[in-house]
Write a protein that holds these residues in place. Structure first.
Motif, PDB file in Angstrom:
ATOM      1  N   ASP A 143       0.847  -1.189   0.000  1.00 15.17           N
ATOM      2  CA  ASP A 143       0.000   0.000   0.000  1.00 15.17           C
ATOM      3  C   ASP A 143       0.880   1.235   0.000  1.00 15.17           C
ATOM      4  O   ASP A 143       2.072   1.166   0.316  1.00 15.17           O
ATOM      5  CB  ASP A 143      -0.907   0.006   1.222  1.00 15.17           C
ATOM      6  CG  ASP A 143      -2.252   0.657   0.958  1.00 15.17           C
ATOM      7  OD1 ASP A 143      -2.375   1.356  -0.072  1.00 15.17           O
ATOM      8  OD2 ASP A 143      -3.174   0.460   1.757  1.00 15.17           O
ATOM      9  N   ARG A 147      -2.035   4.290  -4.426  1.00 17.15           N
ATOM     10  CA  ARG A 147      -2.975   3.180  -4.624  1.00 17.15           C
ATOM     11  C   ARG A 147      -4.160   3.569  -5.503  1.00 17.15           C
ATOM     12  O   ARG A 147      -4.527   2.821  -6.427  1.00 17.15           O
ATOM     13  CB  ARG A 147      -3.474   2.664  -3.272  1.00 17.15           C
ATOM     14  CG  ARG A 147      -4.479   1.532  -3.427  1.00 17.15           C
ATOM     15  CD  ARG A 147      -4.813   0.856  -2.130  1.00 17.15           C
ATOM     16  NE  ARG A 147      -5.727  -0.248  -2.338  1.00 17.15           N
ATOM     17  CZ  ARG A 147      -6.026  -1.165  -1.428  1.00 17.15           C
ATOM     18  NH1 ARG A 147      -5.449  -1.110  -0.239  1.00 17.15           N
ATOM     19  NH2 ARG A 147      -6.872  -2.127  -1.697  1.00 17.15           N
ATOM     20  N   GLN A 148      -4.764   4.717  -5.256  1.00 14.51           N
ATOM     21  CA  GLN A 148      -5.940   5.108  -6.031  1.00 14.51           C
ATOM     22  C   GLN A 148      -5.592   5.307  -7.505  1.00 14.51           C
ATOM     23  O   GLN A 148      -6.325   4.869  -8.403  1.00 14.51           O
ATOM     24  CB  GLN A 148      -6.553   6.400  -5.462  1.00 14.51           C
ATOM     25  CG  GLN A 148      -7.824   6.851  -6.174  1.00 14.51           C
ATOM     26  CD  GLN A 148      -8.920   5.797  -6.153  1.00 14.51           C
ATOM     27  OE1 GLN A 148      -9.123   5.117  -5.139  1.00 14.51           O
ATOM     28  NE2 GLN A 148      -9.625   5.637  -7.267  1.00 14.51           N
ATOM     29  N   ARG A 149      -4.458   5.942  -7.760  1.00 14.07           N
ATOM     30  CA  ARG A 149      -4.039   6.142  -9.154  1.00 14.07           C
ATOM     31  C   ARG A 149      -3.810   4.807  -9.853  1.00 14.07           C
ATOM     32  O   ARG A 149      -4.223   4.610 -11.010  1.00 14.07           O
ATOM     33  CB  ARG A 149      -2.768   6.984  -9.210  1.00 14.07           C
ATOM     34  CG  ARG A 149      -2.296   7.276 -10.643  1.00 14.07           C
ATOM     35  CD  ARG A 149      -0.925   7.914 -10.669  1.00 14.07           C
ATOM     36  NE  ARG A 149       0.138   7.006 -10.263  1.00 14.07           N
ATOM     37  CZ  ARG A 149       0.671   6.074 -11.077  1.00 14.07           C
ATOM     38  NH1 ARG A 149       0.207   5.912 -12.308  1.00 14.07           N
ATOM     39  NH2 ARG A 149       1.647   5.310 -10.639  1.00 14.07           N
ATOM     40  N   GLN A 151      -5.154   1.930  -9.065  1.00 16.31           N
ATOM     41  CA  GLN A 151      -6.442   1.263  -9.252  1.00 16.31           C
ATOM     42  C   GLN A 151      -7.136   1.772 -10.505  1.00 16.31           C
ATOM     43  O   GLN A 151      -7.723   0.999 -11.279  1.00 16.31           O
ATOM     44  CB  GLN A 151      -7.324   1.486  -8.021  1.00 16.31           C
ATOM     45  CG  GLN A 151      -8.583   0.629  -8.001  1.00 16.31           C
ATOM     46  CD  GLN A 151      -8.283  -0.845  -7.831  1.00 16.31           C
ATOM     47  OE1 GLN A 151      -7.810  -1.282  -6.792  1.00 16.31           O
ATOM     48  NE2 GLN A 151      -8.559  -1.636  -8.865  1.00 16.31           N
ATOM     49  N   GLU A 152      -7.050   3.079 -10.724  1.00 15.77           N
ATOM     50  CA  GLU A 152      -7.647   3.655 -11.933  1.00 15.77           C
ATOM     51  C   GLU A 152      -6.918   3.173 -13.187  1.00 15.77           C
ATOM     52  O   GLU A 152      -7.546   2.917 -14.224  1.00 15.77           O
ATOM     53  CB  GLU A 152      -7.608   5.183 -11.843  1.00 15.77           C
ATOM     54  CG  GLU A 152      -8.526   5.740 -10.756  1.00 15.77           C
ATOM     55  CD  GLU A 152      -8.295   7.211 -10.487  1.00 15.77           C
ATOM     56  OE1 GLU A 152      -7.418   7.815 -11.166  1.00 15.77           O
ATOM     57  OE2 GLU A 152      -8.979   7.767  -9.610  1.00 15.77           O
TER      58      GLU A 152
END
Length: 296
Positions: A143, A147-149, A151-152
C-alpha cells in the motif's frame, strides 16, 4: 559522535539507494540524484569502521562513489521455518475470499510508489493478456499514496479481473499469501536486496518448492535471482519481461524445476546463517579497532 566518545567501533548496514528516492526530496531531482545522495552515503560510510551490504553489486556501488571503509557482503536473513508452515484452513479461506479458481496466481509485494516501477508491471501484464491464452491473476500486496491512481490505471488497462490490489498484509500472514501463488513478479529498480524475493522463494506450495521469480534486472536483484535457475531477470523493457512471464505461465515443467531450485536458494538465507555471519563481522571489526587503538 557517540561512538568516538565511547571509543567503540561503528558498523553501518547499507540497504537504501538514496538516489532512487529523489522524487521525495524538495530539491532539484538531478542535483540530489547525481550529487547529494552519493555524497551523503560516502561521508557517513567513511566515518564508520565497517559497512555491511546485502549484495556484491551494492559493494561495487559504494566503492564507485569513494567509500574506503571495510565492506562486508552479507545478505539479510529470512525466517525460513516460518515460510514452511502451511495453514490449510487460512489458505482455503483466502482462496474463497479472493474468488480464485483454476487460473495461475501471480504474486508481487512492494510499496505502491513510483520507485517500485508498478506502472511497468501493469502495462506488461496488459500485453501478456493479449499474447498468452493462459488465464492468470496477480495479487499485488502493499500500500502507499499511489494506490488510487494505480487502481484507476488497472481499470483503464482492462485488468480489473486480472489484478487485485490487496493492500497491506501483516508480516505474520505473508507466508499464506505467498503460498497462494505459482510465480513471483518484481519490477522495482531501487532495491539493494529485495527481501520479498527470498521470502517468496521459501514459501511456495507444495512444501518442497518455492516461487520462481521474474524480475527487472537491477543492482539489488543480481545476486538473488540466478538466471534460469530460480527465475529470470530481464532488462527494464516490456517485451523480454513479458516473454519470461509467459514462458513460466505456459511451461509447467520448467516452472516446477525453478520452484524447487528457488526453495534451495532460500534455505541458504536463513536467520541462523545470517546471525553466524554477522557475529564474525562484529568480531572482526572489534579486533581491527582494538589493533588500531594499540597502534599495532
Amino acid at each position: 559522535m557517540l561512538a568516538r566518545r565511547r571509543r567503540i567501533p561503528v558498523v553501518y548496514t547499507y540497504h537504501t539507494r538514496l538516489e532512487h528516492y529523489a522524487h521525495f526530496v524538495p530539491l532539484p531531482g538531478a542535483l540530489f540524484r547525481n550529487l547529494i545522495s552519493h555524497a551523503l552515503i560516502r561521508r557517513f560510510a567513511n566515518r564508520c569502521h565497517g559497512v555491511v551490504v546485502p549484495t556484491y553489486s551494492a559493494e561495487e556501488y559504494l566503492r564507485m562513489i569513494g567509500v574506503k571503509s571495510p565492506i562486508f557482503v552479507q545478505p539479510t536473513g529470512i525466517d525460513y521455518p516460518r515460510f514452511q508452515q502451511v495453514d490449510a484452513p487460512a489458505l482455503a479461506r483466502l482462496r474463497t475470499a479472493l474468488g480464485l479458481g483454476e487460473e495461475t496466481v501471480l504474486i508481487s509485494a512492494s510499496r505502491l510508489s513510483g520507485e517500485k516501477n508498478i506502472d511497468f508491471m501493469l502495462e506488461a501484464l496488459a500485453a501478456l493478456r493479449r499474447r498468452s491464452p493462459r488465464p492468470f491473476r496477480l495479487l499485488l500486496i502493499g500500500d502507499s499514496h499511489e494506490r488510487q491512481r494505480l487502481q484507476e490505471k488497472i481499470a483503464w488497462l482492462g485488468l480489473a479481473e486480472r489484478v487485485t490490489l490487496v493492500g497491506a498484509v501483516p508480516p505474520e500472514e505473508m507466508a499464506s499469501w505467498y503460498q497462494l501463488g505459482q510465480l513471483f513478479l518484481f519490477a522495482s529498480k531501487s532495491e539493494t536486496q529485495g527481501m520479498v524475493i527470498p521470502e517468496a522463494m521459501a514459501a511456495g506450495l507444495p512444501v518442497v518448492a518455492g516461487l520462481p521469480v521474474v524480475a527487472v534486472r537491477s543492482s539489488g536483484i543480481e545476486d538473488a535471482v540466478k538466471e534460469g535457475v530460480n527465475g529470470f531477470k530481464t532488462p527494464g523493457q516490456q517485451e523480454p519481461w513479458c516473454a519470461r512471464v509467459a514462458l513460466l505461465l505456459e511451461d509447467e515443467a520448467l516452472r516446477r524445476r525453478l520452484s524447487a531450485q528457488a526453495r534451495a536458494f532460500a534455505r541458504q538465507h536463513s536467520i541462523e546463517c545470517f546471525a553466524r555471519a554477522m557475529r564474525e563481522i562484529y568480531a572482526t571489526t572489534l579486533a581491527r579497532a582494538a589493533k588500531e587503538r594499540n597502534g599495532s
